[in-house]
Design an enzyme around this catalytic site. Structure first.
Site, PDB file in Angstrom:
ATOM      1  N   LYS A   1      10.253  -7.010   2.207  1.00  0.00           N
ATOM      2  CA  LYS A   1       8.907  -6.844   2.768  1.00  0.00           C
ATOM      3  C   LYS A   1       8.574  -8.140   3.497  1.00  0.00           C
ATOM      4  CE  LYS A   1       4.342  -5.298   1.117  1.00  0.00           C
ATOM      5  NZ  LYS A   1       4.060  -4.249   2.089  1.00  0.00           N
TER       6      LYS A   1
HETATM    7  N1  PPE Z   1       5.916   1.181   3.761  1.00  0.00           N
HETATM    8  C1  PPE Z   1       5.359   0.086   4.333  1.00  0.00           C
HETATM    9  C2  PPE Z   1       5.753  -0.287   5.701  1.00  0.00           C
HETATM   10  C3  PPE Z   1       4.429  -0.669   3.613  1.00  0.00           C
HETATM   11  O1  PPE Z   1       3.890  -1.747   4.180  1.00  0.00           O
HETATM   12  C4  PPE Z   1       4.058  -0.270   2.327  1.00  0.00           C
HETATM   13  C5  PPE Z   1       3.048  -1.057   1.534  1.00  0.00           C
HETATM   14  C6  PPE Z   1       4.660   0.878   1.764  1.00  0.00           C
HETATM   15  C7  PPE Z   1       5.598   1.558   2.516  1.00  0.00           C
HETATM   16  C8  PPE Z   1       4.365   1.341   0.362  1.00  0.00           C
HETATM   17  O2  PPE Z   1       4.868   0.438  -0.600  1.00  0.00           O
HETATM   18  P1  PPE Z   1       4.189   0.281  -2.039  1.00  0.00           P
HETATM   19  O3  PPE Z   1       2.900  -0.434  -1.831  1.00  0.00           O
HETATM   20  O4  PPE Z   1       5.169  -0.506  -2.829  1.00  0.00           O
HETATM   21  O5  PPE Z   1       3.991   1.651  -2.556  1.00  0.00           O
HETATM   22  N2  PPE Z   1       2.077  -1.696   2.328  1.00  0.00           N
HETATM   23  C9  PPE Z   1       1.299  -2.776   1.773  1.00  0.00           C
HETATM   24  C10 PPE Z   1       0.555  -3.561   2.845  1.00  0.00           C
HETATM   25  C11 PPE Z   1      -0.634  -2.934   3.451  1.00  0.00           C
HETATM   26  C12 PPE Z   1      -1.405  -3.897   4.344  1.00  0.00           C
HETATM   27  O6  PPE Z   1      -2.040  -3.437   5.313  1.00  0.00           O
HETATM   28  O7  PPE Z   1      -1.421  -5.104   4.094  1.00  0.00           O
HETATM   29  C13 PPE Z   1       0.414  -2.285   0.660  1.00  0.00           C
HETATM   30  O8  PPE Z   1       0.111  -1.109   0.560  1.00  0.00           O
HETATM   31  O9  PPE Z   1       0.034  -3.117  -0.154  1.00  0.00           O
END
Ligand code: PPE
Length: 334
Positions: free
Chosen positions: A188
Site C-alpha cells: 500500500k
Molecule cells: N483497494 C484500495 C486501492 C484501497 O486503497 C483500499 C483501502 C482497499 C482496496 C481496501 O482495503 P482494506 O481497507 O484493507 O479493506 N483504502 C484505504 C484508504 C482510503 C483513503 O482515501 O485514504 C482505506 O480504506 O483505509
C-alpha cells in the site's frame, strides 16, 4: 463596489479555469475533524505541530507506505478492527519496497492504541504512515531516515451521507489500474494513489460518487480506495489478487460469506458482468461495506442494497461493534 466584485469574480474564474478545464473543489463536508495529538517518531506532538521538512524524500517521489484502520465504539467500549492484520500489511508493504521500519510490530501496535487513547476518541480512523525523511535528494533514498507517523481522527461515511444505506453511483474509469509489473499492489504505497486521484476526480467531475478501475487487460480491478464484489444468482464474486490491494475488509467479507453459506469465487470478471449483477458492493476500511446502486448509468438489481449485501453488512457491523463473540479475535479493545 460592483466593479470590484466583478473584477474579483473574473480573476477567480480566470484563476480556476484554464482552456476550458475545471478543477475539483473540496466541499465543506470534506473538511477533516482534527484530533489533539499525533505520534511522530516515538513521541506525541500537538496536531498543529506535526510538521516535516519540505525536502522530505517521500513528498517528492511518492515512496511511503501506509495503513487505514478503524476503531469502532460499541456497547462494551471501543475496539480496533483487525489491528494485527493492518500492522502486518504495513510491514509487508515496507518489505516489498525495501524500507526498513525502525520499530517492531509490537511497538507499532502499542503506538496505534496509545494514539486512540491519548486523543480520547471512541470511534475513529487511524493512519500510520512510514515515509522517507529529509536527507539526500535524488531518486535513490540512500541513507535518508525512515520516519513513522500515526494520526487518528473521527471520519464518517467515506462515500457520503446515506452511502451505506442507499448505495452509490459508480462509473468505470478511463484510467486503468496498475500493471502487475509496474506497481506491486500487495504494497500500500502512497505514490500509487495518484492513479486513484485521477480516477476519483474524473468520476466526481462526471457527477458520480466513485470510479471503478479496470486492469490493463480490461477486467474489473477495484475502486479508487475499495475492493469490489458482485452477486449473481446467489454467488458472490470478487476480483483475484493481481492488480488490486489485498483488502482486509475483502478478506473479512470472504470469511463471513463462507460462514453464512454464501458461495464465493475469486475470479476476474468483465464490466458487463457488473451491468447484469443482482448486487454490487465495495469494501474498504474507510468505505466499510458500501452498496453500488448504479454502474455506468445502469441500475444494479432493484436499485437498492440487495439481500446478500445487507446480510454481510449486518454481520460486519455487529463484529466491529464488538457484538459478535464468535469474532472477538478480530477486534482489539482499547
Ligand atoms: N483497494 C484500495 C486501492 C484501497 O486503497 C483500499 C483501502 C482497499 C482496496 C481496501 O482495503 P482494506 O481497507 O484493507 O479493506 N483504502 C484505504 C484508504 C482510503 C483513503 O482515501 O485514504 C482505506 O480504506 O483505509
Amino acid at each position: 463596489m460592483y466593479s470590484l466584485t466583478a473584477l474579483s469574480l473574473l480573476l477567480y474564474t480566470l484563476g480556476n479555469r484554464k482552456a476550458g478545464q475545471t478543477y475539483v473543489k473540496f466541499q465543506v463536508d470534506d473538511a477533516m475533524t482534527e484530533a489533539q495529538k499525533i505520534w511522530m517518531d516515538g513521541k506525541f506532538v500537538d496536531w498543529s505541530e506535526a510538521k516535516i521538512h519540505v525536502l522530505t524524500h517521500s513528498l517528492h517521489y511518492g515512496l511511503a507506505v501506509f495503513e487505514g484502520i478503524r476503531c469502532y465504539a460499541g456497547p462494551s467500549g471501543s475496539a480496533i478492527f483487525r489491528l494485527r492484520e493492518h500492522v502486518n500489511r504495513l510491514f509487508d508493504s515496507a518489505h516489498i519496497m525495501l524500507v526498513a521500519i525502525p520499530y517492531t510490530k509490537e511497538t507499532v501496535c502499542e503506538a496505534i492504541i496509545e494514539t486512540v487513547k491519548v486523543n480520547s476518541l471512541d470511534s475513529c480512523y487511524i493512519r500510520p504512515l512510514v515515509y522517507i525523511g529529509y536527507g539526500a535528494m535524488g531518486v535513490h533514498p540512500g541513507e535518508n531516515p525512515i520516519r513513522l507517523a500515526i494520526a487518528a481522527w473521527p471520519w464518517g461515511p467515506y462515500l457520503g451521507e446515506g452511502a451505506l444505506t442507499h448505495g452509490i453511483r459508480a462509473k468505470v474509469s478511463s484510467y486503468a489500474r496498475h500493471h502487475v509489473n509496474v506497481s506491486m499492489t500487495r504494497a500500500k504505497v502512497a505514490g500509487y494513489y495518484v492513479n486513484s486521484i485521477l480516477a476519483k476526480m474524473e468520476s466526481k467531475q462526471g457527477g458520480y460518487d466513485e470510479a471503478i478501475l479496470l486492469d490493463p487487460e480490461g477486467y474489473v480491478a477495484e475502486g479508487t480506495g475499495e475492493n469490489i464484489f458482485i452477486v449473481r444468482n446467489g454467488v458472490l464474486q470478487t476480483t483475484p489478487l493481481t492488480s488490486i490491494l489485498e483488502g482486509i475488509t475483502r478478506n473479512s467479507i470472504i470469511q463471513l460469506a463462507r460462514e453464512c453459506d454464501i458461495p464465493v469465487v475469486e475470479e476476474r470478471f468483465t464490466r458487463d458482468a457488473m451491468y447484469i449483477a443482482d448486487e454490487i458492493f465495495l469494501t474498504g476500511t474507510a468505505a466499510e461495506i458500501t452498496p453500488v446502486r448504479e454502474i455506468d448509468n445502469r441500475q444494479v438489481g432493484s436499485g437498492k442494497p440487495g439481500p446478500i449485501t445487507q446480510t454481510l453488512q449486518t454481520a460486519f457491523f455487529r463484529i466491529v461493534r464488538g457484538e459478535d463473540p464468535a469474532h472477538a479475535n478480530w477486534i482489539t479493545p482499547i
